[in-house]
Design a protein around this motif. Sequence first.
Motif, PDB file in Angstrom:
ATOM      1  N   GLY A  49      -5.460  32.544 -35.874  1.00 24.85           N
ATOM      2  CA  GLY A  49      -5.032  31.242 -36.375  1.00 24.85           C
ATOM      3  C   GLY A  49      -3.925  30.637 -35.559  1.00 24.85           C
ATOM      4  O   GLY A  49      -3.886  30.728 -34.338  1.00 24.85           O
ATOM      5  N   ASN A  50      -2.990  30.067 -36.243  1.00 25.62           N
ATOM      6  CA  ASN A  50      -1.986  29.284 -35.550  1.00 25.62           C
ATOM      7  C   ASN A  50      -0.819  30.084 -35.012  1.00 25.62           C
ATOM      8  O   ASN A  50       0.071  29.512 -34.399  1.00 25.62           O
ATOM      9  N   GLN A  51      -0.811  31.376 -35.230  1.00 25.18           N
ATOM     10  CA  GLN A  51       0.330  32.149 -34.766  1.00 25.18           C
ATOM     11  C   GLN A  51       0.211  32.411 -33.264  1.00 25.18           C
ATOM     12  O   GLN A  51      -0.753  33.015 -32.817  1.00 25.18           O
ATOM     13  N   PRO A  52       1.174  31.964 -32.477  1.00 25.91           N
ATOM     14  CA  PRO A  52       1.104  32.218 -31.047  1.00 25.91           C
ATOM     15  C   PRO A  52       1.348  33.686 -30.747  1.00 25.91           C
ATOM     16  O   PRO A  52       1.987  34.395 -31.520  1.00 25.91           O
ATOM     17  N   GLN A  53       0.834  34.111 -29.621  1.00 22.53           N
ATOM     18  CA  GLN A  53       0.970  35.494 -29.221  1.00 22.53           C
ATOM     19  C   GLN A  53       2.079  35.625 -28.190  1.00 22.53           C
ATOM     20  O   GLN A  53       2.241  34.782 -27.313  1.00 22.53           O
TER      21      GLN A  53
END
Lengths: 107, 116
Positions: free
Chosen positions: B101-105
């Motif tokens: 989803g929207n969580q950046p790595q």
Amino acid sequence: RKEVEQDPGPFNVPEGATVAFNCTYSNSASQSFFWYRQDCRKEPKLLMSVYSSGNEDGRFTAQLNRASQYISLLIRDSKLSDSATYLCVVTTDKLIFGTGTRLQVFP
Amino acid sequence: GAGVSQSPSNKVTEKGKDVELRCDPISGHTALYWYRQSLGQGLEFLIYFQGNSAPDKSGLPSDRFSAERTGGSVSTLTIQRTQQEDSAVYLCASSLAGGWGNQPQHFGDGTRLSIL
């Protein structure tokens, strides 16, 4: 067809120029979009997320066009330090990276 | 440190040997990802962990590759009977929440693996 496609470049631009990169994706169900920056022989670093309404962070502007399935990154007033590879990243059921667009800013 | 830590930073080994790569994610990040980047290529997804389980192993190139994660923290990627085509930079990333989803790595510095 690749799931995420980018022009590999290189884009060679002078300092102060404005440069734009495009990225196209094939899966219309893609959910989230990011631009990462990767310096030579370094790990990718998140540059910015891309929102449907478009978003700006200083000299960088990202746009998303869901109808045409492309994402863009605009860099204004290019600096020498902007020289890097810019990776377009799209999430569907996994994270898909484009192969990147190489930018070289010269004095 | 505050970032994703990978070890070793460089590994040179002979063809046919086994290698083990380690990733220590950012504290509190539940999701962990392994990628590899071969010379001149884009990032290639290998495997994703949510906690200690791996809901997506679809990127592992062969049964010589395996990975595990214990305690919801450290992960090891093992390559058995290495081949020259395994030479690449192996990158680990972690994110606060799971899924794609929207969580950046956030990426580690990578392990540069060279098979002679």
